[in-house]
Every structure is written in C-alpha cells, then in structure tokens.
Design a protein around this motif. Structure first.
Motif, PDB file in Angstrom:
ATOM      1  N   ARG A  71      20.731  36.093  26.904  1.00  0.00           N
ATOM      2  CA  ARG A  71      20.408  37.430  27.385  1.00  0.00           C
ATOM      3  C   ARG A  71      20.391  37.468  28.908  1.00  0.00           C
ATOM      4  N   GLU A  72      21.047  38.455  29.450  1.00  0.00           N
ATOM      5  CA  GLU A  72      21.027  38.667  30.886  1.00  0.00           C
ATOM      6  C   GLU A  72      19.734  39.360  31.322  1.00  0.00           C
ATOM      7  N   TYR A  73      19.226  40.251  30.467  1.00  0.00           N
ATOM      8  CA  TYR A  73      18.035  41.021  30.801  1.00  0.00           C
ATOM      9  C   TYR A  73      17.304  41.347  29.508  1.00  0.00           C
ATOM     10  N   GLU A  74      15.991  41.213  29.523  1.00  0.00           N
ATOM     11  CA  GLU A  74      15.188  41.542  28.350  1.00  0.00           C
ATOM     12  C   GLU A  74      14.067  42.476  28.776  1.00  0.00           C
ATOM     13  N   ASP A  75      13.777  43.477  27.941  1.00  0.00           N
ATOM     14  CA  ASP A  75      12.797  44.472  28.364  1.00  0.00           C
ATOM     15  C   ASP A  75      11.399  43.874  28.469  1.00  0.00           C
ATOM     16  N   THR A  76      10.577  44.544  29.271  1.00  0.00           N
ATOM     17  CA  THR A  76       9.211  44.098  29.518  1.00  0.00           C
ATOM     18  C   THR A  76       8.327  44.508  28.357  1.00  0.00           C
ATOM     19  N   ARG A  77       7.539  43.556  27.842  1.00  0.00           N
ATOM     20  CA  ARG A  77       6.668  43.880  26.715  1.00  0.00           C
ATOM     21  C   ARG A  77       5.194  43.685  27.057  1.00  0.00           C
ATOM     22  N   SER A 120      20.733  52.268  35.917  1.00  0.00           N
ATOM     23  CA  SER A 120      21.302  51.952  37.231  1.00  0.00           C
ATOM     24  C   SER A 120      22.602  51.162  37.125  1.00  0.00           C
ATOM     25  N   HIS A 121      22.836  50.512  35.985  1.00  0.00           N
ATOM     26  CA  HIS A 121      24.071  49.754  35.778  1.00  0.00           C
ATOM     27  C   HIS A 121      25.071  50.502  34.900  1.00  0.00           C
ATOM     28  N   LEU A 122      24.733  51.722  34.508  1.00  0.00           N
ATOM     29  CA  LEU A 122      25.566  52.438  33.553  1.00  0.00           C
ATOM     30  C   LEU A 122      26.850  52.945  34.212  1.00  0.00           C
ATOM     31  N   ASP A 123      27.927  52.884  33.480  1.00  0.00           N
ATOM     32  CA  ASP A 123      29.234  53.354  33.931  1.00  0.00           C
ATOM     33  C   ASP A 123      29.417  54.805  33.487  1.00  0.00           C
ATOM     34  N   GLY A 124      30.576  55.363  33.785  1.00  0.00           N
ATOM     35  CA  GLY A 124      30.916  56.685  33.290  1.00  0.00           C
ATOM     36  C   GLY A 124      30.650  57.793  34.281  1.00  0.00           C
ATOM     37  N   ASP A 125      30.848  59.027  33.815  1.00  0.00           N
ATOM     38  CA  ASP A 125      30.675  60.201  34.660  1.00  0.00           C
ATOM     39  C   ASP A 125      29.209  60.408  35.025  1.00  0.00           C
ATOM     40  N   ILE A 126      29.004  61.084  36.153  1.00  0.00           N
ATOM     41  CA  ILE A 126      27.652  61.446  36.562  1.00  0.00           C
ATOM     42  C   ILE A 126      27.112  62.506  35.597  1.00  0.00           C
ATOM     43  N   ALA A 127      25.868  62.342  35.199  1.00  0.00           N
ATOM     44  CA  ALA A 127      25.250  63.289  34.268  1.00  0.00           C
ATOM     45  C   ALA A 127      25.064  64.643  34.942  1.00  0.00           C
ATOM     46  N   PRO A 128      25.074  65.732  34.174  1.00  0.00           N
ATOM     47  CA  PRO A 128      24.829  67.057  34.768  1.00  0.00           C
ATOM     48  C   PRO A 128      23.438  67.127  35.383  1.00  0.00           C
ATOM     49  N   ALA A 129      23.269  68.051  36.309  1.00  0.00           N
ATOM     50  CA  ALA A 129      22.020  68.131  37.072  1.00  0.00           C
ATOM     51  C   ALA A 129      20.802  68.273  36.175  1.00  0.00           C
ATOM     52  N   GLY A 130      20.925  69.022  35.095  1.00  0.00           N
ATOM     53  CA  GLY A 130      19.797  69.240  34.202  1.00  0.00           C
ATOM     54  C   GLY A 130      19.353  68.004  33.448  1.00  0.00           C
ATOM     55  N   TRP A 131      20.149  66.949  33.497  1.00  0.00           N
ATOM     56  CA  TRP A 131      19.802  65.706  32.809  1.00  0.00           C
ATOM     57  C   TRP A 131      19.086  64.724  33.730  1.00  0.00           C
ATOM     58  N   ASN A 132      19.067  65.002  35.015  1.00  0.00           N
ATOM     59  CA  ASN A 132      18.470  64.063  35.963  1.00  0.00           C
ATOM     60  C   ASN A 132      16.954  64.028  35.828  1.00  0.00           C
ATOM     61  N   GLY A 147      27.711  56.840  30.793  1.00  0.00           N
ATOM     62  CA  GLY A 147      28.278  55.739  30.051  1.00  0.00           C
ATOM     63  C   GLY A 147      29.596  56.178  29.418  1.00  0.00           C
ATOM     64  N   PRO A 148      30.118  55.445  28.471  1.00  0.00           N
ATOM     65  CA  PRO A 148      29.508  54.279  27.830  1.00  0.00           C
ATOM     66  C   PRO A 148      29.719  52.989  28.618  1.00  0.00           C
ATOM     67  N   GLY A 149      28.853  52.023  28.339  1.00  0.00           N
ATOM     68  CA  GLY A 149      28.998  50.699  28.905  1.00  0.00           C
ATOM     69  C   GLY A 149      28.474  50.583  30.318  1.00  0.00           C
ATOM     70  N   PHE A 150      28.491  49.346  30.817  1.00  0.00           N
ATOM     71  CA  PHE A 150      27.964  49.033  32.140  1.00  0.00           C
ATOM     72  C   PHE A 150      29.098  48.787  33.123  1.00  0.00           C
ATOM     73  N   THR A 151      28.728  48.812  34.394  1.00  0.00           N
ATOM     74  CA  THR A 151      29.677  48.543  35.461  1.00  0.00           C
ATOM     75  C   THR A 151      29.088  47.499  36.398  1.00  0.00           C
ATOM     76  N   GLY A 152      29.858  47.085  37.402  1.00  0.00           N
ATOM     77  CA  GLY A 152      29.380  46.113  38.380  1.00  0.00           C
ATOM     78  C   GLY A 152      29.146  44.756  37.753  1.00  0.00           C
ATOM     79  N   ASP A 153      28.050  44.101  38.161  1.00  0.00           N
ATOM     80  CA  ASP A 153      27.795  42.757  37.653  1.00  0.00           C
ATOM     81  C   ASP A 153      27.349  42.747  36.196  1.00  0.00           C
ATOM     82  N   TRP A 154      27.125  43.927  35.615  1.00  0.00           N
ATOM     83  CA  TRP A 154      26.834  43.998  34.176  1.00  0.00           C
ATOM     84  C   TRP A 154      28.064  44.427  33.375  1.00  0.00           C
TER      85      TRP A 154
END
Length: 469
Positions: A151-157, A318-330, A340-347
């Motif tokens: 695993r590259e990253y695991e959520d905080t529990r 922050s690592h998500l790829d794809g188009d920018i979400a519409p303003a109402g989704w921010n 998305g879908p999928g990640f970009t950059g080092d992920w």
C-alpha cells in the motif's frame, strides 16, 4: 264610539299591568321562600355528585402553576451533569454487554426515583458490526497496481478522543452498519453528494463509474441511498467523508480545542435503506417471530461502503485526475476538486482498495419503558422518549438526553412518592434501544403496540441531542 274604544283599551292595559305586577310579586316571594327554606350546603349532593366534583377538581390540578413551578425549580443541572458523566463513562453500542448494562441501570434508577413500574421490553434484531475492537481491519488504501498489502497510502483510523477514553476496548472503529463485506479495487471517481443528479452530471461529461470506487460527501441524502445511487451507476465500492465546508464553522478551532470536527474524525452510521428490523418488516421482532431469510432482504446496500475523515479525503482528491469539478461541487479543502477517474502525478496508475469485513448477527436489544399511572385516565398516555444507545460513549448523541430524562424521573417520581401530586393521565418514560442502527427499538415497539398507541396515546415528546453550545 271613539270614547268606548278608548276606554276599552285603557281597561285592557290596566289588566295587563296588574298581571305583570302580580307575577313579579309572586316570583320575588318564591325566591325569598326558597332562600330561607334551602337545606345546608352539600346536603343535596349525592355520592355520585361528590365523585363527579372530585374528578373535576382533580382534572384541573395539572393546570396548577404551582406544580409546574415545583418541577422547574427542582430540576438540578448538577445532577444532570453527574448523570452524563456516569452514563457516558464507556461505550455502549446497541446489542453489546455494556448496552444491556445501561438498560438495567436505567430500569433500576427509574424505580428508585419513584416510577410506579418499569419494564425491559426485549426484541431480537438483526444488527451489523465490524470486527469489534479498535484495531479491526476495515479501511481504505491506495495500492500499487491493485496489489495488497503493498500500500502506498492507508487511511487514518486513530479515534482522537479524550485520553481517558482513548483505550476503551469497546470503542468501535469507523464503519457503516449493514454495508456488505467486500474488497473491491478500482479507480477513484468523485461524485459530490452522490445524488442522482450528481451521477447524471458525471455521465453527461463522460465520466464512467462502471467498475470504479466512488468518493462522496456526507449530507444531502442517507448513506444507503448514496451507495444505492453509486451502484446504479456501475460503481463497485463507495467511500464517504464529511466535507468541512458542511460540518465546520469557518475559522473555528477543531476538537479538542473547539467544536469543529478534526480531519481524522468521521461519522459512524447505518446504511440501511429503510428503518426497522430488516428480518421482520412490518411486525415486531419478538423472540419467536418469523424472520425472512437474509438473502431476501432488499434494504441493504449492494456494494461495500466505508467512512473516512477529510484529511484522508484531501489526500485522495489532491491526487485525482480528470476534469475540474463544477463550482457547486467544491468544498473548503485547500485543493482543486477534480472528477477523476484515477490518479495523476506520483500516484498515476494506483488504485483504491476498499476493505470491509462488516457482518450481521441477531442480537437482543431492550427498550426501557417506565410509567407514572394517571389518577383519572390511567389508560391515556403522554410519553417522553429518547434513545439511549450510542456508537461509542455518546455524551452528546444521545446520552445527553438520557441524563436529562433520568433527572426528570427523579423530579416527577418524587412528587408521586411524597403523595404531593399524581397526573391526570399516565406519563410514560421510554429509553429506546438500537436507534443508531435505523430507529430499530422504537419501530419494533410501535409495531407491537400499534392499536394501543393509536387509540390511547395523547402525545409523544422526543428528545435527541439534549445539549447546545
């Protein structure tokens, strides 16, 4: 002719006047005779009359402001505080031994406080748990080419609660009750609140959710509904997070320095699509009730889902790829929200793996029901209710209300015990079990006593989260 007619009229007028005067004299004489010949007060009242008068006098006692003033003056905030400290000392999730201990404690204390009777009303209900204990494996992770456990990253529990409660062995990990178990792996898609219109938008802009893991905000719909919508769009797993723009006051400090939710916090909660015991729809889950085969249940979500905190959501987004979400989704996270879908950059090329081990089991749950019997209409009920179960310690939701109702039983019970007062109608105190799992205890009670409630319940007052900042 004229004189005769006039004299006739005058003679007739005298007769009328004389009749009126005689009638008035007779009426006055009758009143005088009646007054002086009346019997002593009360001697004309029959036993039935006296009973009716007593009932009338009793019926207006509840409107006596002195009773209301006494109740308000004797509610002790320090006692409520102490009740809250005792009742929230440890976790008491529905169906667990501490939950049963809580029910028995309330039964005992209500009787000590002076209620006429208190009963534990049992139901055997299908509940849902993760592997119990804080170190259970429910989690999300980013994997290398879907491989696990690399695993590259695991959520905080980490629970991040008060130090004296941090090691509570009964503090259950984050989970969504009634999620099916599963281990889906796929690309991540951001779907805003997971509403139908959100998935319609993704489809319109060419984002295909089939075979994907969908990340959604809490709010604007139930957990189960979000998972259902995601599954309808083709998703194989769902992740929920609390968007700080929805949950936190701007500029406010996070817990424990303030009221705002910290980035490691999230919501435990039920994903059941309809309230009530899933195995006994429409009738009470008593010990020998018929139960549906679990494979016939249609109120469970069909894909695994799991809650995370907004710190972890920020990492994913922050690592998500794809188009920018519409303003109402921010939201208010310091990132650019993408679809998305999928990640970009080092992920790039990494997948999200969802690990859910949640299971279902039938457990006994108790409602605690106590009564002060009414003087005149004992078969008419005014009920005050709140749920006593919590996911963990539940100092706010809803042990705060349990602490208040416990104090109310002391004040009301004291009036009755000291023979100072008894209500016109019966007052019923109810502490509902398994509310957090989807109103289970209260619904089973209503299903069992529907006719009595419809015919005899005068009013119901509900408390939930009996505190404010």
């Amino acid at each position: 002719m004229y004189l005769f007619h006039r004299c006739h009229i005058m003679s007739k007028g005298r007769y009328i006047l004389l009749a009126v005067v005689c009638g008035a004299v007779a009426f006055a004489l009758g009143v005088i005779i009646g007054w002086f010949s009346k019997p002593e007060t009360g001697s004309v009242l029959t036993d039935e009359d006296r009973a009716a008068l007593d009932r009338y006098r009793a019926s207006i006692e509840d409107a006596d402001e002195a009773i209301s003033d006494h109740i308000l003056a004797n509610i002790d905030a320090e006692r409520i505080r102490e009740n809250l400290r005792v009742l929230s000392a440890k976790s008491h999730m529905a169906g667990t031994p501490p939950d049963h201990e809580m029910a028995e404690l309330l039964r005992r204390r209500w009787l000590e406080n002076g209620l006429d009777e208190v009963r534990l009303v049992p139901y055997d209900i299908l509940l849902s748990y993760p592997p119990l204990g804080r170190e259970g494996p429910n989690n999300t992770a980013v994997t290398v080419d879907g491989a696990d456990p690399a695993r590259e990253y695991e959520d905080t529990r980490t629970l991040h609660i008060e130090p004296e409660y941090q090691d509570d062995p009964d503090a259950v990990q984050f989970f969504n009750a009634y999620s099916p178990a599963g281990h889906p792996v796929g690309d991540l898609v951001f779907a805003n609140y997971g509403r139908l219109q959100d998935f319609d938008y993704l489809k319109q802009v060419g984002v295909n959710c089939t075979g994907k893991i969908v990340l959604m905000k809490y709010r604007s719909g139930g957990r189960g509904t979000k998972a259902k919508n995601a599954a309808s769009a083709g998703a194989i797993g769902a992740i929920l997070y609390p968007e700080p723009a929805d949950t936190n006051e701007p500029g406010g400090k996070v817990y424990p320095d303030g009221w705002n939710l910290p980035g490691t916090g999230t919501e435990r909660g039920s994903a059941l699509l309809e309230p009530g015991d899933p195995l006994t729809p429409g009738y009470p889950a008593t010990e020998f009730a018929y139960r549906l085969p679990e494979e016939e249940i249609t109120v469970f979500p069909s894909i695994p889902l799991h809650p995370i905190g907004y710190n972890d959501a920020q990492e994913y987004l922050s690592h998500l790829d794809g188009d920018i979400a519409p303003a109402g989704w921010n939201g208010s996270l310091p990132i650019t929200y993408r679809l998305g879908p999928g990640f970009t950059g080092d992920w790039s090329g990494r997948k999200v793996a969802l690990h859910v081990y949640t299971n279902t089991t039938i457990r006994r749950v108790y409602n605690v029901v106590g009564m002060i019997k009414g003087r005149l209409e004992s078969d008419r009920y005014v009920m005050l209710g709140n749920h006593y179960d919590s996911w963990v310690q539940g100092a706010i939701d809803d042990t705060s209300s349990t602490a208040i109702s416990l104090e109310l039983t002391r004040v009301f019970g004291g009036l009755v015990r000291n023979d100072n007062w008894r209500p016109r109608r019966s007052i019923v105190f109810a502490a509902w079990g398994a509310e957090e799992f989807a109103l289970l205890g209260s619904i089973e009670y209503v299903e069992q006593f529907t006719d009595i409630i419809k015919e005899r319940m005068v009013a119901y007052i509900n408390m939930d989260i009996g505190v404010s900042d």
